[in-house]
Design a protein around this motif. Sequence first.
Motif, PDB file in Angstrom:
ATOM      1  N   SER A  65       0.833  -1.197   0.000  1.00 12.00           N
ATOM      2  CA  SER A  65       0.000   0.000   0.000  1.00 12.00           C
ATOM      3  C   SER A  65       0.870   1.251   0.000  1.00 12.00           C
ATOM      4  O   SER A  65       2.046   1.210   0.389  1.00 12.00           O
ATOM      5  CB  SER A  65      -0.903   0.008   1.235  1.00 12.00           C
ATOM      6  N   PRO A  66       0.317   2.392  -0.426  1.00  6.49           N
ATOM      7  CA  PRO A  66       1.078   3.645  -0.372  1.00  6.49           C
ATOM      8  C   PRO A  66       1.568   3.967   1.029  1.00  6.49           C
ATOM      9  O   PRO A  66       2.665   4.515   1.197  1.00  6.49           O
ATOM     10  CB  PRO A  66       0.070   4.685  -0.870  1.00  6.49           C
ATOM     11  N   GLU A  67       0.772   3.616   2.051  1.00  8.67           N
ATOM     12  CA  GLU A  67       1.169   3.901   3.436  1.00  8.67           C
ATOM     13  C   GLU A  67       2.399   3.086   3.822  1.00  8.67           C
ATOM     14  O   GLU A  67       3.320   3.591   4.480  1.00  8.67           O
ATOM     15  CB  GLU A  67       0.012   3.600   4.389  1.00  8.67           C
ATOM     16  N   LEU A  69       4.629   1.840   1.730  1.00 11.34           N
ATOM     17  CA  LEU A  69       5.762   2.357   0.959  1.00 11.34           C
ATOM     18  C   LEU A  69       6.311   3.633   1.580  1.00 11.34           C
ATOM     19  O   LEU A  69       7.534   3.839   1.632  1.00 11.34           O
ATOM     20  CB  LEU A  69       5.339   2.612  -0.485  1.00 11.34           C
ATOM     21  N   ASP A  70       5.435   4.508   2.056  1.00  9.50           N
ATOM     22  CA  ASP A  70       5.895   5.733   2.719  1.00  9.50           C
ATOM     23  C   ASP A  70       6.658   5.411   3.997  1.00  9.50           C
ATOM     24  O   ASP A  70       7.653   6.073   4.327  1.00  9.50           O
ATOM     25  CB  ASP A  70       4.709   6.642   3.028  1.00  9.50           C
ATOM     26  N   ARG A  83      11.432   8.845  -3.047  1.00  6.90           N
ATOM     27  CA  ARG A  83      10.140   8.334  -2.560  1.00  6.90           C
ATOM     28  C   ARG A  83       9.160   8.166  -3.719  1.00  6.90           C
ATOM     29  O   ARG A  83       8.471   7.139  -3.828  1.00  6.90           O
ATOM     30  CB  ARG A  83       9.559   9.289  -1.507  1.00  6.90           C
ATOM     31  N   ARG A  84       9.085   9.172  -4.595  1.00  4.75           N
ATOM     32  CA  ARG A  84       8.198   9.054  -5.753  1.00  4.75           C
ATOM     33  C   ARG A  84       8.622   7.902  -6.653  1.00  4.75           C
ATOM     34  O   ARG A  84       7.786   7.180  -7.210  1.00  4.75           O
ATOM     35  CB  ARG A  84       8.187  10.372  -6.538  1.00  4.75           C
ATOM     36  N   HIS A  87       7.363   4.608  -5.283  1.00  3.45           N
ATOM     37  CA  HIS A  87       5.945   4.409  -5.596  1.00  3.45           C
ATOM     38  C   HIS A  87       5.760   4.039  -7.070  1.00  3.45           C
ATOM     39  O   HIS A  87       4.928   3.182  -7.399  1.00  3.45           O
ATOM     40  CB  HIS A  87       5.148   5.674  -5.262  1.00  3.45           C
ATOM     41  N   ASP A  88       6.521   4.674  -7.963  1.00  2.58           N
ATOM     42  CA  ASP A  88       6.412   4.348  -9.388  1.00  2.58           C
ATOM     43  C   ASP A  88       6.817   2.902  -9.649  1.00  2.58           C
ATOM     44  O   ASP A  88       6.178   2.193 -10.440  1.00  2.58           O
ATOM     45  CB  ASP A  88       7.292   5.290 -10.217  1.00  2.58           C
ATOM     46  N   ALA A  90       6.651   0.408  -7.555  1.00  2.05           N
ATOM     47  CA  ALA A  90       5.619  -0.472  -7.007  1.00  2.05           C
ATOM     48  C   ALA A  90       4.420  -0.549  -7.945  1.00  2.05           C
ATOM     49  O   ALA A  90       3.856  -1.629  -8.156  1.00  2.05           O
ATOM     50  CB  ALA A  90       5.197   0.010  -5.624  1.00  2.05           C
ATOM     51  N   ARG A  91       4.029   0.578  -8.527  1.00  3.78           N
ATOM     52  CA  ARG A  91       2.915   0.573  -9.477  1.00  3.78           C
ATOM     53  C   ARG A  91       3.263  -0.242 -10.720  1.00  3.78           C
ATOM     54  O   ARG A  91       2.422  -0.980 -11.244  1.00  3.78           O
ATOM     55  CB  ARG A  91       2.534   1.998  -9.864  1.00  3.78           C
ATOM     56  N   GLN A 195       8.370   5.853 -14.484  1.00  2.00           N
ATOM     57  CA  GLN A 195       7.102   6.526 -14.764  1.00  2.00           C
ATOM     58  C   GLN A 195       6.414   5.970 -16.003  1.00  2.00           C
ATOM     59  O   GLN A 195       5.192   6.048 -16.123  1.00  2.00           O
ATOM     60  CB  GLN A 195       7.336   8.030 -14.939  1.00  2.00           C
TER      61      GLN A 195
END
Length: 304
Positions: A65-67, A69-70, A83-84, A87-88, A90-91, A195
């Motif tokens: 989840s985003p949480e 990952l943060d 950090r971004r 998230h990229d 992981a997506r 991205q």
Amino acid sequence: MDGKTQLGDFLHTRRSRLRPEDVGVPTYGERRRVPGLRREELALLAGVSTSYYTRLEQGQSPSASPEVLDAIAGALRLDESERRYLHDLARAGRRRTAGRRPAPERVPDATRQLLDVLGHVPAIVLGRRTDVLAWNRPGHALFAGHLDFAAPGRPAQRPAMARLVFLDGHVRDLYADWPGKARAMVGHLRVVAAQHPEDAAPHALLGELSAKSAEFASMWADHRVRACADGTYEMRHPLVGPLTVTQQTLSSARGPSVVVATTEPDSPSATALALLPQVTGESAAPGDRPSVAGRRARAHAEGD
């Protein structure tokens, strides 16, 4: 490029760079066989189970989840770009991606007009994989005056700045601190690849550079991440000599980016930059460029 593998490699390299004393983890004087934090220590800092973090690092748990990952980003002391990027990745790992031929990148009329307005300020328009989609006369003279000015107008012959930085001796010699410029380029390419995991073009470029440049392959393995918004570089131009320029990237979410080069006012670098059109014999006047209507017609004819 496998998103799950990239995610695991990124987590591993960042974990290996953190020393226990950096994050307040006691070691009680023990000797460690490998550098960095252990998985269980990182998991504890992030507030997740060791088994879960291990699966994530091994690419076996792409649904973080985003949480979560943060929390991991915080434990790893990642900056905002990193950090971004996490998230990229992981997506990208959560969806199957197949290489496909991307739609041709175009230069919007508004961006063309910006090149005209910039006049004597060196500027180039870059696509996703650093392809030069357009440049004004000063931009061409500063960054790649040894190339054909009309090359960006021919899609099959467009130069890519990443390729020029690593494989073109002229561009390499332009930068006094070439390794710094090269690392910035690699960091930018990492952001782009994460991205746009479905776009085959950037990944094809990465494969080419890895095969042709050992320096690129080494820097890519370092997993450096950097969104290239701006940077100051000492350049050694063969015609006007040394100058220091600030390269700023004007990004657009729906189109290509514009890189402009500026100097300190009334500085020797500003004087050198002002001499560039004279020594190259190139005019920076907007009238030297085709009209917007003419460029539309040419683009339509070329199918770009």
